[in-house]
Scaffold this motif. Structure first.
Motif, short mmCIF file in Angstrom:
data_model
loop_
_atom_site.label_atom_id
_atom_site.label_comp_id
_atom_site.label_asym_id
_atom_site.label_seq_id
_atom_site.Cartn_x
_atom_site.Cartn_y
_atom_site.Cartn_z
N TRP A 1 0.79 -1.23 0.00
CA TRP A 1 0.00 0.00 0.00
C TRP A 1 0.83 1.29 0.00
N MET A 2 2.13 1.19 -0.21
CA MET A 2 2.94 2.41 -0.23
C MET A 2 3.10 2.91 -1.67
N ILE A 3 2.94 4.21 -1.84
CA ILE A 3 3.00 4.85 -3.16
C ILE A 3 3.91 6.07 -3.09
N ALA A 4 4.66 6.32 -4.16
CA ALA A 4 5.40 7.57 -4.34
C ALA A 4 4.72 8.33 -5.48
N SER A 5 4.55 9.64 -5.30
CA SER A 5 3.89 10.45 -6.33
C SER A 5 4.61 11.79 -6.48
N VAL A 6 4.61 12.32 -7.71
CA VAL A 6 5.30 13.59 -7.99
C VAL A 6 4.34 14.56 -8.65
N ALA A 7 4.48 15.84 -8.27
CA ALA A 7 3.61 16.88 -8.80
C ALA A 7 4.42 17.99 -9.46
N ASP A 8 3.72 18.83 -10.24
CA ASP A 8 4.38 19.86 -11.04
C ASP A 8 5.08 20.93 -10.21
N ASN A 9 4.73 21.04 -8.92
CA ASN A 9 5.34 22.08 -8.10
C ASN A 9 6.56 21.57 -7.32
N ASN A 10 7.24 20.55 -7.88
CA ASN A 10 8.50 20.04 -7.32
C ASN A 10 8.32 19.06 -6.16
N ILE A 11 7.09 18.82 -5.74
CA ILE A 11 6.88 18.01 -4.54
C ILE A 11 6.81 16.52 -4.87
N LEU A 12 7.63 15.76 -4.15
CA LEU A 12 7.59 14.30 -4.15
C LEU A 12 7.00 13.86 -2.82
N GLN A 13 6.01 12.98 -2.85
CA GLN A 13 5.44 12.45 -1.62
C GLN A 13 5.51 10.93 -1.62
N ILE A 14 5.84 10.37 -0.45
CA ILE A 14 5.83 8.93 -0.23
C ILE A 14 4.82 8.69 0.88
#
Length: 443
Positions: free
Chosen positions: A410-423
């Motif tokens: 259930w762990m996901i990494a995601s990236v957005a246009d404003n430089n933010i990476l979230q795990i």
């Protein structure tokens, strides 16, 4: 698919217009933008307040530049006498002002399951933030010079050191990360280990065969699907390799390509012509008639790793469509909750009915197909359909890519246009509770 890149330290743009009419229009536009920004900021504050109850882990990292791509590498390093493990991510850059671009590798420290984490304490320090305890950290450990932005990067399953990238030009590049230093040459020169040619324009779609080592698919804005057998390139000793095969049926941009993991010769493609096309590597034409899969551009597709017949497509029409390979006359079901176009869709690697999708609405949705048709109360209906299991609301900009972790359920990494990476990893009571209504609390 276009996104604006900017460094973390954003500069302010001053609007000037000599005409009074122009000024009024600018004021109205600025007011609308200001209102939307306030709305997004308010939503984020609510998410941050509720996050301790919704997640086991949230890690936020501000990258120097936006990444259009993210993928977990499959390895996991456990440390004796440490309360964390180390795992790795593939990232890229999308710079501006002629700044150098890089293919990047990050090491992520993830707290072990039995590590005590104070979920109520949001830690924020040096570009990091989240609910992951003191052991949760991320560090960029290798940068490889790349010509222009990295539209997408994916590792070869049979040898994860081999990375294929889609570039801002027509070439597809291969890098063996073991043959490049951790710090790139200051000259900015990019030295890919193999350059794959066959396309005439850039693109995003790329897929390694999970069954045959060295087979790579690619789709681009030129309407072509190309594939290469990179084993031929390594034998020739040359730095460039022409396409082993080319497939043309799309009349517009090919947005995505994907192998069927159950059949070594079957794959699919989708594009801006709204078509879904299924192919056999051994034949020059589609194995079934192309079908209009959506009412707008089809941006992504993914085959189920457990069922040889199930696959999904995601579209600019804001829906994810569920298909059965045996009967393509109509979709089985339409997953509806996204408020903007969908950029990526991917099946969960450990449970057959689970998948996730991300898009321009700043959300990653997790879906559970086993809940389709489950009765709902009117209150639950307001939160979305019963199959909408979880909505990740931690991003405040368009989400271009995400990746399921192969080692942590259930762990996901995601990236957005404003430089933010979230795990992030939803708390287990979101998906273990037998009462579907309780999932609405996550939404």
């Amino acid at each position: 698919r276009q996104s604006v890149s900017h460094p973390t330290s954003q500069s302010f743009t001053h609007l000037r217009d000599m005409s009074g009419h122009g000024k009024e229009e600018k004021k109205e536009e600025a007011g609308a933008v200001g209102f939307e920004e306030k709305l997004i900021n308010d939503e984020y504050k609510i998410w941050k307040k509720n996050a301790p109850f919704l997640y086991d882990i949230v890690m936020t990292h501000a990258l120097e530049w936006p990444s259009l791509t993210v993928e977990w590498l499959p390895d996991k390093l456990n440390h004796k006498d440490k309360d964390y493990s180390t795992q790795r991510l593939i990232l890229g850059t999308h710079t501006s002002d002629n700044e150098q671009n890089h293919l990047m590798f990050a090491e992520v420290r993830l707290p072990n399951e039995d590590t005590e984490i104070d979920a109520r304490k949001y830690e924020e320090k040096n570009g990091y933030g989240g609910y992951a305890g003191v052991s949760g950290r991320l560090e960029i450990v290798q940068k490889i010079n790349h010509p222009g932005e990295v539209n997408r990067a994916r590792y070869m399953p049979q040898n994860p050191n081999i990375i294929a990238t889609k570039t801002a030009n027509a070439s597809v590049l291969l890098f063996d990360k073991t043959k490049h230093p951790s710090k790139p040459p200051k000259s900015g020169v990019s030295n890919p280990d193999l350059k794959l040619e066959g396309h005439h324009k850039e693109g995003y779609g790329i897929s390694w065969s999970p069954r045959k080592e060295g087979l790579l698919l690619s789709g681009s804005d030129d309407g072509l699907v190309c594939y290469w057998d990179i084993n031929a390139g390594s034998k020739s000793g040359k730095n460039t390799l022409g396409a082993t095969g080319t497939f043309k049926k799309h009349s517009d941009v090919v947005e995505d390509v994907a192998w069927n993991p159950h059949h070594e010769n079957l794959f699919g493609s989708c594009g801006d012509d709204k078509l879904l096309i299924l192919w056999d590597l051994r034949e020059a034409r589609p194995i079934k008639d192309p079908i209009q899969a959506h009412d707008a551009e089809v941006n992504c597709l993914s085959f189920n790793p457990f069922s040889e017949y199930l696959f999904v497509t995601g579209s600019a029409d804001k829906t994810v469509a569920l298909w059965d390979f045996r009967n393509l006359k109509s979709k089985i079901h339409s997953l509806e909750s996204h408020q903007e176009q969908i950029f990526n869709v991917a099946w969960c690697p450990f449970q057959e009915p689970i998948l996730a999708s991300c898009g321009a609405d700043r959300r990653v949705n997790i879906w559970d197909l086993s809940r389709i048709g489950t009765p709902q109360t009117p209150e639950d209906e307001e939160d979305g359909p019963p199959e909408l299991l979880f909505v990740h609301g931690g991003h405040t900009d368009k989400i271009s890519d995400f990746s399921w972790n192969l080692n942590e359920d259930w762990m996901i990494a995601s990236v957005a246009d404003n430089n933010i990476l979230q795990i992030w990893q939803p708390t287990d009571n979101i998906y273990t509770d037998d009462d579907p209504a309780s999932a609405g609390d996550a939404k």
